[in-house]
Design a protein around this motif. Structure first.
Motif, short mmCIF file in Angstrom:
data_model
loop_
_atom_site.label_atom_id
_atom_site.label_comp_id
_atom_site.label_asym_id
_atom_site.label_seq_id
_atom_site.Cartn_x
_atom_site.Cartn_y
_atom_site.Cartn_z
N ASN B 136 95.16 6.79 74.78
CA ASN B 136 94.11 5.78 74.67
C ASN B 136 92.90 6.10 75.53
O ASN B 136 91.90 6.57 75.03
CB ASN B 136 94.71 4.40 74.97
N GLY B 137 92.99 5.87 76.84
CA GLY B 137 91.84 6.11 77.71
C GLY B 137 91.23 7.49 77.48
O GLY B 137 90.03 7.63 77.25
N GLN B 165 95.94 6.90 68.77
CA GLN B 165 96.04 5.45 69.01
C GLN B 165 94.66 4.93 69.43
O GLN B 165 94.08 4.11 68.74
CB GLN B 165 97.09 5.15 70.05
N ALA B 166 94.16 5.44 70.52
CA ALA B 166 92.76 5.24 70.92
C ALA B 166 92.28 3.79 70.91
O ALA B 166 91.09 3.54 70.88
CB ALA B 166 91.84 6.08 70.02
N ASP B 167 93.21 2.85 70.90
CA ASP B 167 92.81 1.44 70.87
C ASP B 167 92.70 0.93 72.30
O ASP B 167 93.69 0.53 72.91
CB ASP B 167 93.84 0.64 70.06
N ILE B 168 91.51 0.98 72.83
CA ILE B 168 91.34 0.66 74.25
C ILE B 168 91.34 -0.84 74.50
O ILE B 168 91.74 -1.30 75.59
CB ILE B 168 90.06 1.33 74.81
N LEU B 169 90.94 -1.64 73.52
CA LEU B 169 90.89 -3.09 73.76
C LEU B 169 92.27 -3.63 74.10
O LEU B 169 92.42 -4.44 75.02
CB LEU B 169 90.30 -3.82 72.55
N LEU B 188 83.16 5.73 73.56
CA LEU B 188 83.96 6.93 73.27
C LEU B 188 84.64 6.81 71.91
O LEU B 188 84.76 7.77 71.16
CB LEU B 188 85.02 7.14 74.36
N ILE B 189 85.12 5.59 71.61
CA ILE B 189 85.81 5.39 70.33
C ILE B 189 84.84 5.57 69.17
O ILE B 189 85.14 6.25 68.18
CB ILE B 189 86.46 3.99 70.32
N ARG B 491 74.38 11.01 73.86
CA ARG B 491 74.69 11.92 72.76
C ARG B 491 76.21 11.94 72.53
O ARG B 491 76.97 11.76 73.48
CB ARG B 491 74.20 13.33 73.16
N ASN B 492 76.62 12.17 71.28
CA ASN B 492 78.05 12.15 70.97
C ASN B 492 78.82 13.12 71.89
O ASN B 492 78.47 14.29 72.02
CB ASN B 492 78.27 12.53 69.51
N LEU B 493 79.89 12.61 72.51
CA LEU B 493 80.62 13.41 73.51
C LEU B 493 81.61 14.39 72.91
O LEU B 493 82.13 15.26 73.62
CB LEU B 493 81.34 12.47 74.48
N MET B 494 81.93 14.26 71.65
CA MET B 494 82.94 15.15 71.06
C MET B 494 82.57 16.64 71.19
O MET B 494 83.41 17.41 71.67
CB MET B 494 83.14 14.81 69.58
N PRO B 495 81.38 17.06 70.77
CA PRO B 495 81.09 18.50 70.86
C PRO B 495 81.18 19.07 72.28
O PRO B 495 81.85 20.11 72.47
CB PRO B 495 79.68 18.62 70.27
N PRO B 496 80.59 18.44 73.30
CA PRO B 496 80.75 19.03 74.64
C PRO B 496 82.19 18.99 75.16
O PRO B 496 82.60 19.89 75.90
CB PRO B 496 79.80 18.21 75.52
N ILE B 497 82.95 17.98 74.77
CA ILE B 497 84.36 17.95 75.23
C ILE B 497 85.15 19.06 74.54
O ILE B 497 86.01 19.71 75.16
CB ILE B 497 84.97 16.55 75.03
#
Lengths: 140, 527
Positions: B136-137, B165-169, B188-189, B491-497
């Motif tokens: 999640n986090g 899962q990624a459901d942070i709420l 992030l989600i 900016r979208n964090l996916m590419p740098p991660i």
């Protein structure tokens, strides 16, 4: 506590419920905290993700009679001795230590040897915990 | 007069239900399987056409050990993978962090860097399995690692299937394993949803989860209402980013608990599909039927298992699994009898999988679609579950939405109250639990339990330190700087991660970089 309370033994039992380690399972800790409070004790709940140092500091500040640790992460053989050692270092050996959570029986025996007064597993009735807590501080 | 009966959520149950208890407009409310509002299931043929996916959650020790358990489960006929991570991985700490002491590999598998992820999926072609990851986090980091493993295996991302899962709420509401404050977590989600919609089209970027809300002590009605309210919040967040609802909604999936109260659980699943379909169409204007269909995974209730007479848990789990199937689940995890004592042994997990296989192949419940439709009681209860959830949606709107509800402890208090009530019912024997407050055995037999090898922690600590020695440090630093810049700029964090994990930056390093920008979170605990 005031001197009068101490003389007459009327100070409510003070309990710290602590959640050491990283797991977030707080259902049991909260149910037990509430049952003890409903039984007339003063209960302080540390909240989640506490280090052993933070828990012992809270126990000292709050001048508690009992520390209950709730652990469901499997890290009990690391975290409980750490808290016991720190209590000892603070000359707080008279504080009653109990543990709740998913603790295999073998590990529970080990914890009792280290000085934990009781280990409460799943299915324990809250009334039993209340009774034990009172008895452990001589208020049965 | 007989005492009145209620479901565990507090809904009254009459001795007999009749035709007048059912909706006056069955075409509107019940309809056909595979058609709006999907009360009867999302596919016209349901299990006649395709069985549910049998997906046992697994993970312990090191990546190597969990990889072996994955291969074992696949050999036993399991059809999808589901990964459990250990507490340090879930909370964003490397195995050699002081906060990780005693926790490495205990409750799941320890993953520090891409090196561990490569080992975890060794010999498992990622184009051929679907993998669910309970994370999640730090979901965005583990998602990037999974995609990087696919690259190394030569599998195009378009073929990669699975679920985060990624459901942070629900973490703030119930499971309490968070890293950052709610707002950057929501960002992030949406970053993942946006990225996956373009690059990984078969990936379910979020599994909106009621399971943990229920495990934390909620009722079935609360599980239903809070989970769907979370779902609406994600939809609104993605729409606020400018995404079209039909662009991302088909990839949203759900995850529910199946507890002991058989009919209430079935009604909950049926009501969930109907509420979702109605809200998606009427409130959010979704047009693609796939946006309206609620797909969900079900896990039997861990909190219903007892440490006393643990073999009886096999029976509880079987009934709960049956409720999930009669409720129309797309995939199922059946708990092992010993999960109240420790992580499951191979023997216990095999019995749990066999329970699903009996359900699928021996008792003929898959021959007709939604066999309980039209039952006076089931339809009435489905209607009342929906109405009770709608009441909660109104209350949540009144307090200012889900994030505000979390901030003021609304959900946390509702759940803590319900958990306390449930425990009191057991303590007062108003609710009987075999082996706990009824039919107790004086001499409990001990069953064998899984032991986590105590050397796991040390070997994992050594392994992550070796990775830090071997990698190219300048590349790691440049990649982490990219993460920091994107965190700051929006900016979208996916590419740098992705770049950071390819360079073997560790999870803890990436989390620290983001925490420096986003801050951390602490709740005001209520009990």
């Amino acid at each position: 506590m005031t001197e009068a309370e101490e003389r007459e033994g009327t100070r409510p039992i003070r309990v710290l419920i602590g959640k050491p380690g990283l797991d977030g399972h707080d259902r049991g800790a909260k149910v037990v905290a509430r049952a003890l409070r409903d039984a007339g004790m003063e209960v302080i709940y540390t909240g989640l993700h506490q280090t052993p140092e933070e828990i012992v500091e809270a126990a000292l500040q709050e001048d508690v009679d009992v520390v209950g640790l709730s652990i469901l992460s499997g890290a009990h053989l690391t975290l409980v001795p750490a808290v016991l050692d720190l209590l000892h270092a603070q000359n707080m050996d008279d504080v009653v230590m109990v543990v709740g959570g998913i603790i295999p029986e073998e590990d529970a025996e080990e914890l009792r040897k280290l000085g934990v007064k009781a280990v409460f597993g799943p299915g324990t009735e809250t009334d039993d915990i209340v009774r034990f807590t009172r008895a452990s501080v001589g208020r049965a | 007069m007989a005492k009145e009966r209620r479901t565990p959520s507090g809904l009254e149950v009459k001795p007999v239900y009749r035709a007048e208890d059912v909706s006056a407009d069955p075409v509107r409310d019940i309809g056909e399987p595979g058609q709006y509002p999907y009360t009867r299931g999302i596919h016209p043929g349901m299990y006649r056409d395709r069985l549910w996916t049998m997906r046992q959650f697994a993970g312990f020790g090191t990546a190597k050990e969990t990889n072996e358990r994955f291969h074992y489960l696949l050999r036993q006929g399991q059809t999808g993978l589901s990964t459990a991570f250990d507490m340090p991985t879930l909370m964003g700490y490397d195995s050699d962090d002081s906060r990780s002491l005693g926790e490495v590999g205990r409750e799941g598998v320890a993953i520090d860097s891409l090196r561990d992820m490569e080992r975890l999926f060794q010999g498992i072609p990622l184009g051929e399995v679907s993998t669910s990851m309970t994370i999640n986090g730090p979901a965005i980091i583990l998602f990037a690692m999974y995609l990087a493993v696919a690259e190394k295996q030569g599998v195009p991302w378009a073929k990669v299937r699975g679920t985060l899962q990624a459901d942070i709420l629900k973490e703030y509401i119930a499971q309490k394993e968070w890293i950052f404050p709610p707002e950057p977590s929501m960002r992030l989600i949406v970053d993942m949803m946006e990225f996956a919609a373009k690059e990984v089209p078969q990936w379910n970027t979020i599994s909106i989860s009621g399971y943990h809300i229920r495990e934390a002590g909620s009722t079935a009605v609360q599980e239903l209402a809070f989970t769907l309210a979370d779902g609406f919040a994600y939809v609104e967040a993605a729409m606020a980013r400018g995404m079209d609802v039909d662009e991302f909604a088909p990839r949203l999936s759900f995850f529910f608990n199946s507890h002991l109260s058989f009919f209430e659980e079935i009604a909950k699943f049926r009501a969930a599909r109907r509420i979702w379909a109605r809200r998606m169409r009427e409130r959010y204007g979704a047009k693609n039927p796939r946006s309206l269909m609620m797909r969900f995974h079900t896990q039997t209730a861990g909190c219903s298992l007892t440490a006393q007479q643990p073999e009886v848990n096999i029976i509880r789990t079987a009934y709960e699994a049956l409720a999930g199937v009669l409720g129309g689940t797309q995939s199922l995890h059946t708990n092992s009898m010993d999960e109240v004592l420790s992580l499951p042994t191979e023997k216990a997990v095999t019995i749990a999988l066999r329970t699903q296989q009996v359900l699928a192949h021996e008792i003929d419940v898959t021959d007709t679609v939604d066999p309980l439709a039209g039952s006076y009681f089931i339809e009435n209860l489905t209607d009342r579950m929906e109405a009770a959830a709608e009441d909660y949606f109104r209350r949540i709107d009144e307090i200012g939405g889900v994030l505000r509800g979390i901030e003021i402890g609304f959900f946390q208090r509702e759940i803590a109250d319900a958990a306390y009530r449930y425990q009191q019912e057991i303590d007062h024997k108003e609710r009987l639990i075999v082996g706990v407050n009824a039919f107790v055995e004086e001499q409990e037999e001990r069953i064998p339990i899984l032991k986590i090898d105590p050397t796991v922690e040390r070997s994992q600590r050594d392994a992550v330190q070796a990775v830090r020695q071997e990698r190219e440090q300048a590349a790691v630093e440049a990649a982490l700087e990219g993460v920091r810049e994107a965190a700051l700029s929006g900016r979208n964090l996916m590419p740098p991660i992705l770049d950071a994990v390819r360079a073997y930056a560790t999870e803890g390093e990436i989390v620290r970089t983001m925490r420096a920008v986003f801050g951390s979170y602490r709740e005001a605990a209520v009990f």
